[in-house]
Design an enzyme around this catalytic site. Structure first.
Site, PDB file in Angstrom:
ATOM      1  CD  GLU A 294      -2.787  -1.089  -0.257  1.00  0.00           C
ATOM      2  OE1 GLU A 294      -3.177  -0.172  -0.635  1.00  0.00           O
ATOM      3  OE2 GLU A 294      -2.841  -2.160  -0.882  1.00  0.00           O
ATOM      4  CD1 TRP A 297      -1.232  -0.282  -3.870  1.00  0.00           C
ATOM      5  CD2 TRP A 297      -1.912   0.841  -5.605  1.00  0.00           C
ATOM      6  NE1 TRP A 297      -1.694  -1.409  -4.900  1.00  0.00           N
ATOM      7  CE2 TRP A 297      -2.246  -0.603  -6.043  1.00  0.00           C
ATOM      8  CE3 TRP A 297      -2.146   1.695  -6.826  1.00  0.00           C
ATOM      9  CZ2 TRP A 297      -2.724  -1.055  -7.209  1.00  0.00           C
ATOM     10  CZ3 TRP A 297      -2.773   1.244  -8.059  1.00  0.00           C
ATOM     11  CH2 TRP A 297      -3.058  -0.081  -8.305  1.00  0.00           C
ATOM     12  CD1 TRP A 325     -17.528  13.594 -17.305  1.00  0.00           C
ATOM     13  CD2 TRP A 325     -18.105  11.703 -16.051  1.00  0.00           C
ATOM     14  NE1 TRP A 325     -16.450  12.550 -17.204  1.00  0.00           N
ATOM     15  CE2 TRP A 325     -16.864  11.590 -16.666  1.00  0.00           C
ATOM     16  CE3 TRP A 325     -18.911  10.767 -15.709  1.00  0.00           C
ATOM     17  CZ2 TRP A 325     -16.048  10.612 -16.394  1.00  0.00           C
ATOM     18  CZ3 TRP A 325     -18.310   9.710 -15.346  1.00  0.00           C
ATOM     19  CH2 TRP A 325     -16.860   9.474 -15.741  1.00  0.00           C
ATOM     20  CG  ASN A 360      -8.646   2.011   0.054  1.00  0.00           C
ATOM     21  OD1 ASN A 360      -8.486   3.170  -0.846  1.00  0.00           O
ATOM     22  ND2 ASN A 360      -8.417   0.764  -0.315  1.00  0.00           N
ATOM     23  CD1 TRP A 378     -13.222  11.573 -13.896  1.00  0.00           C
ATOM     24  CD2 TRP A 378     -11.800  12.177 -12.790  1.00  0.00           C
ATOM     25  NE1 TRP A 378     -12.590  12.003 -14.744  1.00  0.00           N
ATOM     26  CE2 TRP A 378     -11.412  12.545 -14.244  1.00  0.00           C
ATOM     27  CE3 TRP A 378     -11.004  12.698 -11.882  1.00  0.00           C
ATOM     28  CZ2 TRP A 378     -10.501  13.139 -14.385  1.00  0.00           C
ATOM     29  CZ3 TRP A 378      -9.734  13.534 -12.226  1.00  0.00           C
ATOM     30  CH2 TRP A 378      -9.446  13.795 -13.314  1.00  0.00           C
ATOM     31  CD1 TRP A 401     -11.058  10.992  -6.010  1.00  0.00           C
ATOM     32  CD2 TRP A 401     -13.043  10.431  -6.908  1.00  0.00           C
ATOM     33  NE1 TRP A 401     -12.050  11.131  -4.882  1.00  0.00           N
ATOM     34  CE2 TRP A 401     -13.177  10.770  -5.754  1.00  0.00           C
ATOM     35  CE3 TRP A 401     -14.141   9.940  -7.649  1.00  0.00           C
ATOM     36  CZ2 TRP A 401     -14.467  10.737  -4.753  1.00  0.00           C
ATOM     37  CZ3 TRP A 401     -15.348   9.817  -6.957  1.00  0.00           C
ATOM     38  CH2 TRP A 401     -15.677  10.223  -5.726  1.00  0.00           C
TER      39      TRP A 401
HETATM   40  P1  FAD Z   1      -3.335   2.162   5.223  1.00  0.00           P
HETATM   41  O1  FAD Z   1      -3.995   1.007   4.492  1.00  0.00           O
HETATM   42  O2  FAD Z   1      -2.914   2.071   6.459  1.00  0.00           O
HETATM   43  O3  FAD Z   1      -2.050   2.358   4.195  1.00  0.00           O
HETATM   44  C1  FAD Z   1      -0.914   2.846   4.554  1.00  0.00           C
HETATM   45  C2  FAD Z   1      -0.674   4.141   3.362  1.00  0.00           C
HETATM   46  O4  FAD Z   1      -0.284   3.782   2.138  1.00  0.00           O
HETATM   47  C3  FAD Z   1      -1.889   5.046   3.437  1.00  0.00           C
HETATM   48  O5  FAD Z   1      -1.619   6.107   4.605  1.00  0.00           O
HETATM   49  C4  FAD Z   1      -1.476   5.898   2.210  1.00  0.00           C
HETATM   50  O6  FAD Z   1      -0.489   6.894   2.554  1.00  0.00           O
HETATM   51  C5  FAD Z   1      -0.979   4.741   1.336  1.00  0.00           C
HETATM   52  N1  FAD Z   1      -2.121   4.344   0.663  1.00  0.00           N
HETATM   53  C6  FAD Z   1      -2.978   3.271   0.972  1.00  0.00           C
HETATM   54  N2  FAD Z   1      -3.738   2.779   0.004  1.00  0.00           N
HETATM   55  C7  FAD Z   1      -3.545   3.820  -1.085  1.00  0.00           C
HETATM   56  C8  FAD Z   1      -4.242   3.820  -2.134  1.00  0.00           C
HETATM   57  N3  FAD Z   1      -5.017   3.247  -2.695  1.00  0.00           N
HETATM   58  N4  FAD Z   1      -3.432   4.867  -3.099  1.00  0.00           N
HETATM   59  C9  FAD Z   1      -2.303   5.499  -2.682  1.00  0.00           C
HETATM   60  N5  FAD Z   1      -1.961   5.402  -1.445  1.00  0.00           N
HETATM   61  C10 FAD Z   1      -2.401   4.667  -0.891  1.00  0.00           C
HETATM   62  N6  FAD Z   1      -5.170   8.763   0.000  1.00  0.00           N
HETATM   63  C11 FAD Z   1      -4.765   9.672   0.388  1.00  0.00           C
HETATM   64  O7  FAD Z   1      -3.736   9.847   1.217  1.00  0.00           O
HETATM   65  N7  FAD Z   1      -5.289  11.030   0.013  1.00  0.00           N
HETATM   66  C12 FAD Z   1      -6.372  11.126  -0.688  1.00  0.00           C
HETATM   67  O8  FAD Z   1      -6.705  12.040  -1.181  1.00  0.00           O
HETATM   68  C13 FAD Z   1      -6.843   9.862  -1.077  1.00  0.00           C
HETATM   69  N8  FAD Z   1      -8.092   9.972  -1.903  1.00  0.00           N
HETATM   70  C14 FAD Z   1      -8.472   8.724  -2.376  1.00  0.00           C
HETATM   71  C15 FAD Z   1      -9.656   8.825  -3.326  1.00  0.00           C
HETATM   72  C16 FAD Z   1     -10.337   7.801  -3.505  1.00  0.00           C
HETATM   73  C17 FAD Z   1     -11.765   7.826  -4.496  1.00  0.00           C
HETATM   74  C18 FAD Z   1      -9.924   6.344  -3.316  1.00  0.00           C
HETATM   75  C19 FAD Z   1     -10.579   5.178  -3.815  1.00  0.00           C
HETATM   76  C20 FAD Z   1      -8.584   6.221  -2.680  1.00  0.00           C
HETATM   77  C21 FAD Z   1      -8.334   7.611  -2.066  1.00  0.00           C
HETATM   78  N9  FAD Z   1      -6.789   7.493  -1.321  1.00  0.00           N
HETATM   79  C22 FAD Z   1      -6.439   8.525  -0.670  1.00  0.00           C
HETATM   80  C23 FAD Z   1      -6.336   6.128  -1.004  1.00  0.00           C
HETATM   81  C24 FAD Z   1      -6.720   5.407   0.376  1.00  0.00           C
HETATM   82  O9  FAD Z   1      -8.077   5.459   0.412  1.00  0.00           O
HETATM   83  C25 FAD Z   1      -6.091   6.051   1.647  1.00  0.00           C
HETATM   84  O10 FAD Z   1      -4.838   6.507   1.612  1.00  0.00           O
HETATM   85  C26 FAD Z   1      -6.319   5.259   3.107  1.00  0.00           C
HETATM   86  O11 FAD Z   1      -7.649   5.009   2.905  1.00  0.00           O
HETATM   87  C27 FAD Z   1      -5.505   5.993   4.144  1.00  0.00           C
HETATM   88  O12 FAD Z   1      -5.778   5.026   5.098  1.00  0.00           O
HETATM   89  P2  FAD Z   1      -4.653   4.609   6.233  1.00  0.00           P
HETATM   90  O13 FAD Z   1      -3.809   5.413   6.235  1.00  0.00           O
HETATM   91  O14 FAD Z   1      -5.361   3.797   7.039  1.00  0.00           O
HETATM   92  O15 FAD Z   1      -4.170   3.429   4.790  1.00  0.00           O
END
Ligand code: FAD
Length: 497
Positions: A294, A297, A325, A360, A378, A401
């Site tokens: 993650e 990602w 849209w 997420n 989006w 998005w």
């Molecule tokens: P954890 O599951 O603990 O993951 C650890 C770290 O990995 C996160 O803090 C984050 O930095 C990174 N990460 C995890 N999943 C993703 C992912 N899919 N894409 C990129 N990085 C990821 N994340 C943001 O930080 N800012 C946003 O503005 C944002 N907008 C999003 C919009 C949409 C529509 C979607 C589907 C996802 C978005 N995310 C965003 C990605 C993700 O949802 C969040 O990073 C995550 O939910 C943060 O929670 P966590 O720190 O507990 O994640």
């Protein structure tokens, strides 16, 4: 007198593993830490209301930490390039350090600041604090940027990850004369409640919004380190299974801390690696491996933003550029306020409003609902998230998005339309998440909770719920919305970029 070094803090609001700061301290010269509030230079993406709340508290925390090192944080607001030049003249500093950012507007600012300072014979040094692998240094075999995550990450895993820099505890050398600083309240970062129209059903959440944020979050480096420690001690092992369950604290919730640079990915990588000391196996568990993926990602999102800087507003897949849209203000409002009639969608949007964060899995569900069921752009969803998320991050938000709409790199295919009811049944099987955020449904039994519109009248009566009065009817019918989305996306979805 030795000329001071200015350290320009931006999205690196920490003292540990901060190469720009450390390099300045190592010189033994006086250090002047500054932060400039300059929303005009953020292009279309000045910090939203929730991010400004976070930034206010994060700057307060950084300022306290610097005081603990016999230093201080100089605050200024206005044009960064002008203010840097003025601060140099006022302090006699001859060197400026900063950690690099990757958003298009920030890159332009860095470029302009660099040119202006070099013209004035000021030495500029920039560093990487935010990423494991900087975008410019990662290319596929043909020398192009990656557009698919799996080969990107496989390639990254062959590269070395630098160790985080140690936190020094020695005092920072102070300049003989500090420049004038604005006060934190002068920056007016804390959003006024009146900036928003309160969603009727959520008035109670609205009035206490800042208080709720403060109950959930501790902005700043200390808060970030505490979260990481707790996550690694109690949750990382089961992360692989628990990360998709919104009702439990199965993820690290480090995203706002990472966005503001209160913790860096090298620190996280190194801490996860340290878990392997016991087993000698890295990563130490499947949970740890999935967690690092993650973090991958996040790296990928920055890679894409850097190489495709148009993507915050333009679809990466050009075939989507002319997609028709829908615009429907009433439907947009129902979605934003968690009044769509789909409990899991509404729970997510209310969690977002109340806490500035959404799980997420639920982000994916609400995004799919907006772009596929309602067929709203989006960009509309990205803008709402931008204003309401404390972790709003241009790279991650754009990736999320565009992925949900199917128009980005490695995106969900056009025919993947999440069924909110099935998603809810799978990921919130006992309804704890929905009950928490949509309390009017609290007494609806599990078998009807995720689709109350199909519940028999006597069940609803028993639960004290009148649909259309206490909770809305669904604003669209899933089967109809799915069929028309499939028809609309079909042609475009088949076209390759
Ligand atoms: P954890 O599951 O603990 O993951 C650890 C770290 O990995 C996160 O803090 C984050 O930095 C990174 N990460 C995890 N999943 C993703 C992912 N899919 N894409 C990129 N990085 C990821 N994340 C943001 O930080 N800012 C946003 O503005 C944002 N907008 C999003 C919009 C949409 C529509 C979607 C589907 C996802 C978005 N995310 C965003 C990605 C993700 O949802 C969040 O990073 C995550 O939910 C943060 O929670 P966590 O720190 O507990 O994640």
């Amino acid at each position: 007198m030795t000329p001071p070094i200015i350290v320009w803090f931006r999205q690196d609001l920490r003292l540990t593993d901060n190469p720009a700061l450390n390099a300045a301290v190592r010189t033994g010269r006086p250090v002047i830490p500054i932060f400039i509030w300059d929303p005009k230079r953020e292009g279309d993406w000045p910090a939203g209301a929730a991010s400004r709340w976070w930034l206010h508290h994060s700057l307060a925390a950084l300022s306290d930490s610097l005081r603990g090192r016999s230093s201080r944080l100089i605050l200024a607001s206005g044009d960064s390039v002008d203010l840097l030049s003025r601060l140099l003249r006022a302090t006699g500093a001859t060197t400026v350090h900063w950690n690099r950012r990757y958003e298009p507007a920030a890159r332009t600012t860095e470029h302009e600041a660099g040119s202006a300072l070099e013209k004035a014979s000021v030495e500029v040094e920039t560093f990487n604090s935010a990423l494991l692998f900087e975008p410019e240094s990662v290319r596929n075999k043909s020398g192009d940027p990656f557009q698919v995550f799996t080969p990107y990450w496989r390639h990254c895993l062959t590269l070395a990850v630098a160790e985080p820099e140690k936190r020094s505890t020695c005092p920072l050398v102070a300049p003989t004369r500090w420049p004038v600083s604005q006060s934190l309240s002068d920056l007016a970062l804390l959003p006024k409640e009146v900036e928003r129209v309160a969603p009727n059903a959520l008035d109670d959440l609205e009035t206490s919004r800042s208080t709720r944020f403060a109950e959930v979050w501790e902005p700043g480096e200390a808060g970030a380190l505490k979260r990481l420690k707790r996550f690694l001690a109690t949750r990382v092992e089961s992360y692989g299974n628990d990360r998709d369950r919104p009702a439990i604290e199965g993820t690290s919730a480090l995203s706002p801390h990472l966005h503001f640079g209160e913790i860096g990915p090298r620190q996280i990588w190194s801490a996860v690696k340290a878990l392997s000391a016991r087993t000698g196996v890295f990563p130490s568990s499947r949970g740890a491996q999935v967690y690092l993926t993650e973090i991958g990602w996040r790296e990928f999102a920055h890679h894409l933003l850097w190489h495709f800087p148009q993507t915050p507003t333009e679809p990466l897949r050009e075939s989507f550029a002319s997609f028709p849209w829908v615009r429907d203000a009433k439907a947009s409002r129902a979605w934003q306020r968690g009044l769509s009639g789909y409990p899991i969608v509404d729970a997510g949007l209310r969690q977002l409003w109340a806490t500035g964060w959404m799980h997420n899995r639920v982000r994916m569900i609400v995004a799919s609902f907006l772009v596929k069921h309602l067929r709203h752009s989006w960009r509309e969803g990205a803008a709402w998230f931008w204003d309401t998320l404390v972790d709003a991050d241009l790279a991650n938000n754009t990736l999320g998005w565009q992925w949900s709409a199917g128009c980005g790199a490695d995106a969900a295919p056009y025919f993947r339309i999440f069924n909110p009811t099935l998603q809810a049944a799978k990921f919130d099987p006992d309804g704890a998440y929905v009950r928490r955020w949509v309390p009017e449904l609290a007494k609806v039994p599990n078998e009807h909770l995720h689709e109350p519109w199909n519940a028999p009248m006597d069940v609803l009566a028993e639960a004290g719920l009148v649909l259309g009065r206490d909770y809305p009817h669904p604003i669209v019918d899933h089967a109809e919305a799915r069929a028309s989305a499939l028809a609309a996306f079909k042609e475009i979805g088949r076209t390759r970029p």
